[in-house]
Design a protein around this motif. Structure first.
Motif, PDB file in Angstrom:
ATOM      1  N   CYS A 148      13.252  -5.727   6.142  1.00 23.39           N
ATOM      2  CA  CYS A 148      11.868  -6.164   6.303  1.00 23.39           C
ATOM      3  C   CYS A 148      11.001  -5.241   5.448  1.00 23.39           C
ATOM      4  O   CYS A 148      11.342  -4.068   5.250  1.00 23.39           O
ATOM      5  CB  CYS A 148      11.407  -6.073   7.758  1.00 23.39           C
ATOM      6  SG  CYS A 148      12.343  -7.089   8.921  1.00 23.39           S
ATOM      7  N   SER A 149       9.901  -5.741   4.938  1.00 21.38           N
ATOM      8  CA  SER A 149       8.953  -4.888   4.222  1.00 21.38           C
ATOM      9  C   SER A 149       8.141  -4.093   5.236  1.00 21.38           C
ATOM     10  O   SER A 149       7.611  -4.661   6.199  1.00 21.38           O
ATOM     11  CB  SER A 149       8.037  -5.747   3.348  1.00 21.38           C
ATOM     12  OG  SER A 149       8.780  -6.390   2.335  1.00 21.38           O
ATOM     13  N   HIS A 150       8.041  -2.804   5.035  1.00 24.22           N
ATOM     14  CA  HIS A 150       7.516  -1.905   6.065  1.00 24.22           C
ATOM     15  C   HIS A 150       6.687  -0.816   5.390  1.00 24.22           C
ATOM     16  O   HIS A 150       7.202  -0.039   4.590  1.00 24.22           O
ATOM     17  CB  HIS A 150       8.712  -1.300   6.811  1.00 24.22           C
ATOM     18  CG  HIS A 150       8.381  -0.540   8.051  1.00 24.22           C
ATOM     19  ND1 HIS A 150       7.201   0.158   8.233  1.00 24.22           N
ATOM     20  CD2 HIS A 150       9.107  -0.345   9.180  1.00 24.22           C
ATOM     21  CE1 HIS A 150       7.214   0.741   9.428  1.00 24.22           C
ATOM     22  NE2 HIS A 150       8.366   0.454  10.013  1.00 24.22           N
TER      23      HIS A 150
ATOM     24  N   LEU B 191       2.404  -1.941   8.925  1.00 23.14           N
ATOM     25  CA  LEU B 191       2.562  -3.368   8.676  1.00 23.14           C
ATOM     26  C   LEU B 191       4.022  -3.620   8.338  1.00 23.14           C
ATOM     27  O   LEU B 191       4.519  -3.159   7.311  1.00 23.14           O
ATOM     28  CB  LEU B 191       1.655  -3.822   7.530  1.00 23.14           C
ATOM     29  CG  LEU B 191       1.758  -5.301   7.135  1.00 23.14           C
ATOM     30  CD1 LEU B 191       1.486  -6.209   8.326  1.00 23.14           C
ATOM     31  CD2 LEU B 191       0.799  -5.615   5.987  1.00 23.14           C
ATOM     32  N   THR B 192       4.698  -4.352   9.223  1.00 18.76           N
ATOM     33  CA  THR B 192       6.115  -4.663   9.041  1.00 18.76           C
ATOM     34  C   THR B 192       6.292  -6.167   9.111  1.00 18.76           C
ATOM     35  O   THR B 192       6.016  -6.783  10.138  1.00 18.76           O
ATOM     36  CB  THR B 192       6.984  -4.004  10.126  1.00 18.76           C
ATOM     37  OG1 THR B 192       6.717  -2.608  10.177  1.00 18.76           O
ATOM     38  CG2 THR B 192       8.458  -4.229   9.845  1.00 18.76           C
ATOM     39  N   LEU B 193       6.733  -6.763   8.019  1.00 18.50           N
ATOM     40  CA  LEU B 193       6.955  -8.203   7.962  1.00 18.50           C
ATOM     41  C   LEU B 193       8.327  -8.477   7.355  1.00 18.50           C
ATOM     42  O   LEU B 193       8.657  -7.961   6.284  1.00 18.50           O
ATOM     43  CB  LEU B 193       5.865  -8.883   7.146  1.00 18.50           C
ATOM     44  CG  LEU B 193       4.454  -8.834   7.749  1.00 18.50           C
ATOM     45  CD1 LEU B 193       3.424  -9.357   6.772  1.00 18.50           C
ATOM     46  CD2 LEU B 193       4.403  -9.612   9.060  1.00 18.50           C
TER      47      LEU B 193
ATOM     48  N   SER C  24       0.832  -1.199   0.000  1.00 23.29           N
ATOM     49  CA  SER C  24       0.000   0.000   0.000  1.00 23.29           C
ATOM     50  C   SER C  24       0.869   1.253   0.000  1.00 23.29           C
ATOM     51  O   SER C  24       0.563   2.244  -0.675  1.00 23.29           O
ATOM     52  CB  SER C  24      -0.947  -0.008   1.197  1.00 23.29           C
ATOM     53  OG  SER C  24      -0.229  -0.232   2.402  1.00 23.29           O
ATOM     54  N   THR C  25       1.955   1.218   0.757  1.00 15.82           N
ATOM     55  CA  THR C  25       2.962   2.285   0.775  1.00 15.82           C
ATOM     56  C   THR C  25       4.292   1.647   1.184  1.00 15.82           C
ATOM     57  O   THR C  25       4.328   0.520   1.688  1.00 15.82           O
ATOM     58  CB  THR C  25       2.624   3.406   1.788  1.00 15.82           C
ATOM     59  OG1 THR C  25       2.467   2.813   3.093  1.00 15.82           O
ATOM     60  CG2 THR C  25       1.349   4.140   1.409  1.00 15.82           C
ATOM     61  N   GLU C  26       5.380   2.366   0.990  1.00 16.90           N
ATOM     62  CA  GLU C  26       6.694   1.899   1.437  1.00 16.90           C
ATOM     63  C   GLU C  26       7.299   2.938   2.363  1.00 16.90           C
ATOM     64  O   GLU C  26       7.345   4.129   2.040  1.00 16.90           O
ATOM     65  CB  GLU C  26       7.623   1.648   0.254  1.00 16.90           C
ATOM     66  CG  GLU C  26       7.270   0.417  -0.551  1.00 16.90           C
ATOM     67  CD  GLU C  26       8.325   0.109  -1.604  1.00 16.90           C
ATOM     68  OE1 GLU C  26       9.515   0.397  -1.382  1.00 16.90           O
ATOM     69  OE2 GLU C  26       7.952  -0.421  -2.666  1.00 16.90           O
ATOM     70  N   HIS C  27       7.762   2.475   3.497  1.00 19.75           N
ATOM     71  CA  HIS C  27       8.399   3.359   4.467  1.00 19.75           C
ATOM     72  C   HIS C  27       9.906   3.357   4.245  1.00 19.75           C
ATOM     73  O   HIS C  27      10.569   2.317   4.345  1.00 19.75           O
ATOM     74  CB  HIS C  27       8.091   2.883   5.889  1.00 19.75           C
ATOM     75  CG  HIS C  27       8.814   3.646   6.959  1.00 19.75           C
ATOM     76  ND1 HIS C  27       8.462   4.931   7.295  1.00 19.75           N
ATOM     77  CD2 HIS C  27       9.858   3.317   7.751  1.00 19.75           C
ATOM     78  CE1 HIS C  27       9.259   5.353   8.265  1.00 19.75           C
ATOM     79  NE2 HIS C  27      10.116   4.396   8.553  1.00 19.75           N
TER      80      HIS C  27
ATOM     81  N   TYR D 218      11.800  -7.578   0.349  1.00 16.67           N
ATOM     82  CA  TYR D 218      12.228  -8.294   1.551  1.00 16.67           C
ATOM     83  C   TYR D 218      11.166  -9.251   2.071  1.00 16.67           C
ATOM     84  O   TYR D 218      11.476 -10.174   2.822  1.00 16.67           O
ATOM     85  CB  TYR D 218      12.617  -7.302   2.647  1.00 16.67           C
ATOM     86  CG  TYR D 218      13.876  -6.528   2.335  1.00 16.67           C
ATOM     87  CD1 TYR D 218      15.041  -7.195   1.972  1.00 16.67           C
ATOM     88  CD2 TYR D 218      13.899  -5.136   2.401  1.00 16.67           C
ATOM     89  CE1 TYR D 218      16.193  -6.476   1.677  1.00 16.67           C
ATOM     90  CE2 TYR D 218      15.052  -4.427   2.114  1.00 16.67           C
ATOM     91  CZ  TYR D 218      16.191  -5.096   1.751  1.00 16.67           C
ATOM     92  OH  TYR D 218      17.333  -4.395   1.458  1.00 16.67           O
ATOM     93  N   ALA D 219       9.915  -9.052   1.667  1.00 12.41           N
ATOM     94  CA  ALA D 219       8.847  -9.944   2.138  1.00 12.41           C
ATOM     95  C   ALA D 219       8.981 -11.341   1.561  1.00 12.41           C
ATOM     96  O   ALA D 219       8.479 -12.302   2.142  1.00 12.41           O
ATOM     97  CB  ALA D 219       7.479  -9.363   1.787  1.00 12.41           C
ATOM     98  N   VAL D 220       9.666 -11.470   0.422  1.00  4.49           N
ATOM     99  CA  VAL D 220       9.729 -12.773  -0.254  1.00  4.49           C
ATOM    100  C   VAL D 220      11.155 -13.126  -0.672  1.00  4.49           C
ATOM    101  O   VAL D 220      11.358 -13.873  -1.627  1.00  4.49           O
ATOM    102  CB  VAL D 220       8.793 -12.790  -1.484  1.00  4.49           C
ATOM    103  CG1 VAL D 220       7.334 -12.704  -1.052  1.00  4.49           C
ATOM    104  CG2 VAL D 220       9.137 -11.664  -2.464  1.00  4.49           C
TER     105      VAL D 220
END
Length: 240
Positions: free
Chosen positions: A136-138, A230-232, A109-112, A121-123
């Motif tokens: 991490c995706s954040h 959302l940070t994964l 949705s957005t990138e921090h 980084y999520a995959v």
């Protein structure tokens, strides 16, 4: 050692367990998985019995087994550790599956603060300990943040595993919903949800129903608050 005993030893060391329901569990050594020490443990006669207890539960896809005292733990949170402590005699087992999310296309949705919290980084099949949630995706703080994985084909996911932020602010993971769809705009299939709040370095399994089917997998935080992150550090989408 006899041929029969050698075969039993080999199976135990490989840590693949076939239980009556034809579920195969594998000893996971890719990361240092840690159990919640306050959760209930029960004595069992064997590793296979522990696996059978997990297989008998609808939402159980993993368990811990104490190889010295023959104790089984199928409840409680799962954590990661990066200091190598609290390993043996406890071992972590998970259903043997294939992760079909590795290196697939991801939208957010957005990138921090890119590129430090890039969507890749999520995959990327890596979970590392790094400060400030790096690698991490954040997302940014926003209303209903989400991360979307395109698997490239339609699959029937058995469960989705989310690796929470490791260093700090793990409590931001809450009210998480995972849904599936055959397009990137409509997600009619509910895989499951995680109420939370999470803790640092937590591993969360969201178990999908048997009829779950889709190409696009959306992980989203929903709720009344207007500012959520959302940070994964990794999303694994597992199929049998």
């Amino acid at each position: 050692m006899s041929h029969r005993n050698l075969s039993k030893y080999f199976v135990l060391m490989c840590c693949l367990i076939l239980v009556k329901s034809y579920v195969i569990y594998q000893w996971k050594t890719d990361l240092n998985y840690r159990r919640q020490v306050t959760a209930v443990t029960v004595p069992v006669a064997s590793l296979s019995v522990c696996a059978s207890q997990c297989a008998a539960k609808a939402q159980c896809v993993s368990f811990f087994f104490n190889i010295r005292e023959f104790l089984c733990q199928t409840e409680g949170r799962i954590h990661l550790s990066f200091d190598g402590s609290d390993g043996e005699p406890w071992r972590y087992y998970e259903i043997k599956t294939q992760n079909v999310a590795i290196k697939k296309t991801v939208w957010m949705s957005t990138e921090h603060n890119p590129p430090y919290h890039d969507r890749k980084y999520a995959v990327d099949a890596k979970v590392v300990l790094d400060g400030w949630g790096s690698q991490c995706s954040h997302t940014q703080g926003e209303f209903n943040p989400w991360i979307l994985v395109d698997l490239g084909a339609i699959y029937n996911p058995k469960y989705v595993t989310l690796f929470n932020r490791i260093d700090d602010q793990g409590n931001r993971l809450h009210d998480v919903f995972v849904s599936l769809g055959e397009t990137n705009t409509d997600f009619p299939v509910d895989c499951g949800q995680y109420k939370g709040p999470g803790v640092n370095a937590e591993v969360v399994h969201i178990v999908c129903p048997n009829n779950a089917r889709g190409r696009f997998v959306k992980t989203e935080i929903k709720g009344p608050s207007s500012t959520k992150y959302l940070t994964l550090c990794e999303i694994r989408i597992l199929i049998s």
